[in-house]
Design an enzyme around this catalytic site. Structure first.
Site, PDB file in Angstrom:
ATOM      1  CG  HIS A 232      -8.915   8.198  -5.343  1.00  0.00           C
ATOM      2  ND1 HIS A 232      -8.536   9.468  -5.744  1.00  0.00           N
ATOM      3  CD2 HIS A 232      -8.612   8.134  -4.023  1.00  0.00           C
ATOM      4  CE1 HIS A 232      -8.013  10.112  -4.721  1.00  0.00           C
ATOM      5  NE2 HIS A 232      -8.056   9.330  -3.648  1.00  0.00           N
TER       6      HIS A 232
ATOM      7  CG  ASN B 253     -10.437  11.639   1.431  1.00  0.00           C
ATOM      8  OD1 ASN B 253     -11.199  11.692   2.395  1.00  0.00           O
ATOM      9  ND2 ASN B 253      -9.392  10.831   1.416  1.00  0.00           N
TER      10      ASN B 253
ATOM     11  CG  ASP C 251      -3.129   4.078  -0.581  1.00  0.00           C
ATOM     12  OD1 ASP C 251      -4.060   4.849  -0.858  1.00  0.00           O
ATOM     13  OD2 ASP C 251      -2.011   4.478  -0.165  1.00  0.00           O
ATOM     14  CB  ILE C 252       1.882   3.955  -2.624  1.00  0.00           C
ATOM     15  CG1 ILE C 252       3.323   3.598  -2.899  1.00  0.00           C
ATOM     16  CG2 ILE C 252       1.748   5.334  -2.024  1.00  0.00           C
ATOM     17  CD1 ILE C 252       3.974   4.460  -3.967  1.00  0.00           C
TER      18      ILE C 252
ATOM     19  CD  GLU D 215      -1.361  11.963  -1.231  1.00  0.00           C
ATOM     20  OE1 GLU D 215      -0.342  11.536  -1.802  1.00  0.00           O
ATOM     21  OE2 GLU D 215      -1.916  11.361  -0.277  1.00  0.00           O
TER      22      GLU D 215
HETATM   23  P1  5GP Z   1      -6.694  10.985  -1.330  1.00  0.00           P
HETATM   24  O1  5GP Z   1      -6.211  11.686  -0.097  1.00  0.00           O
HETATM   25  O2  5GP Z   1      -6.488  11.803  -2.573  1.00  0.00           O
HETATM   26  O3  5GP Z   1      -8.123  10.501  -1.172  1.00  0.00           O
HETATM   27  O4  5GP Z   1      -5.854   9.667  -1.434  1.00  0.00           O
HETATM   28  C1  5GP Z   1      -4.803   9.462  -2.330  1.00  0.00           C
HETATM   29  C2  5GP Z   1      -4.202   8.124  -2.000  1.00  0.00           C
HETATM   30  O5  5GP Z   1      -3.332   7.762  -3.044  1.00  0.00           O
HETATM   31  C3  5GP Z   1      -3.394   8.097  -0.702  1.00  0.00           C
HETATM   32  O6  5GP Z   1      -3.936   7.136   0.194  1.00  0.00           O
HETATM   33  C4  5GP Z   1      -1.975   7.753  -1.162  1.00  0.00           C
HETATM   34  O7  5GP Z   1      -1.292   6.901  -0.265  1.00  0.00           O
HETATM   35  C5  5GP Z   1      -2.224   7.094  -2.501  1.00  0.00           C
HETATM   36  N1  5GP Z   1      -1.121   7.244  -3.449  1.00  0.00           N
HETATM   37  C6  5GP Z   1      -0.425   8.384  -3.699  1.00  0.00           C
HETATM   38  N2  5GP Z   1       0.500   8.180  -4.659  1.00  0.00           N
HETATM   39  C7  5GP Z   1       0.384   6.875  -5.024  1.00  0.00           C
HETATM   40  C8  5GP Z   1       1.088   6.057  -5.961  1.00  0.00           C
HETATM   41  O8  5GP Z   1       2.001   6.493  -6.665  1.00  0.00           O
HETATM   42  N3  5GP Z   1       0.694   4.750  -6.063  1.00  0.00           N
HETATM   43  C9  5GP Z   1      -0.322   4.247  -5.306  1.00  0.00           C
HETATM   44  N4  5GP Z   1      -0.611   2.945  -5.481  1.00  0.00           N
HETATM   45  N5  5GP Z   1      -0.997   4.985  -4.400  1.00  0.00           N
HETATM   46  C10 5GP Z   1      -0.651   6.284  -4.260  1.00  0.00           C
END
Ligand code: 5GP
Length: 115
Positions: free
Chosen positions: A101, A88, A31-32, A96
């Site tokens: 995932h 999520n 995760d970034i 997000e």
């Molecule tokens: P969500 O809230 O959709 O479950 O989580 C999305 C996740 O993707 C977040 O934890 C966010 O930090 C991660 N994320 C967003 N953009 C990128 C990216 O460009 N690269 C990586 N490796 N992770 C990302």
């Protein structure tokens, strides 16, 4: 309905990312914006927007994502101390990225999830 996400680009190799595991069915990346010392995302290679789109045809893939998460947990040595897997779905969960995932988190005491 859903536009191309960052995960589409990472999986296809269009964007360089820290892919830590990839096979025919799933891709795992760091995760970034890590919320724990270990924070890995397991993503199906086939596009599924979120868990509302799990159906009879792709449900095995869903199980496979969890299977790979447990394999990675062992590989990065968080299996014995423990870890958390989070999914999520939609706005109330703060989804997000609209590409299915699961989050694998560990490497510290994660505290209670519900307060
Ligand atoms: P969500 O809230 O959709 O479950 O989580 C999305 C996740 O993707 C977040 O934890 C966010 O930090 C991660 N994320 C967003 N953009 C990128 C990216 O460009 N690269 C990586 N490796 N992770 C990302």
């Amino acid at each position: 309905m859903f536009k191309k996400t960052i995960f589409h680009k990472i999986i296809s190799g269009e964007i360089k990312s820290s892919i830590i595991y990839q096979d025919k069915y799933v891709t795992a990346i760091k995760d970034i914006n890590p919320q724990a010392p270990i924070h890995i995302l397991i993503i199906p290679n086939e596009y599924i927007p979120n868990s509302n789109y799990i159906n009879k045809n792709n449900r095995q893939l869903f199980g496979y994502m969890f299977y790979i998460a447990t394999k990675i947990a062992k590989k990065v040595h968080i299996d014995q101390d423990g870890y958390r897997i989070i999914l999520n779905c939609n706005k109330n969960a703060g989804q997000e990225i609209y590409y299915l995932h699961i989050h694998l988190l560990g490497g510290k005491n994660l505290g209670p999830l519900l307060k």
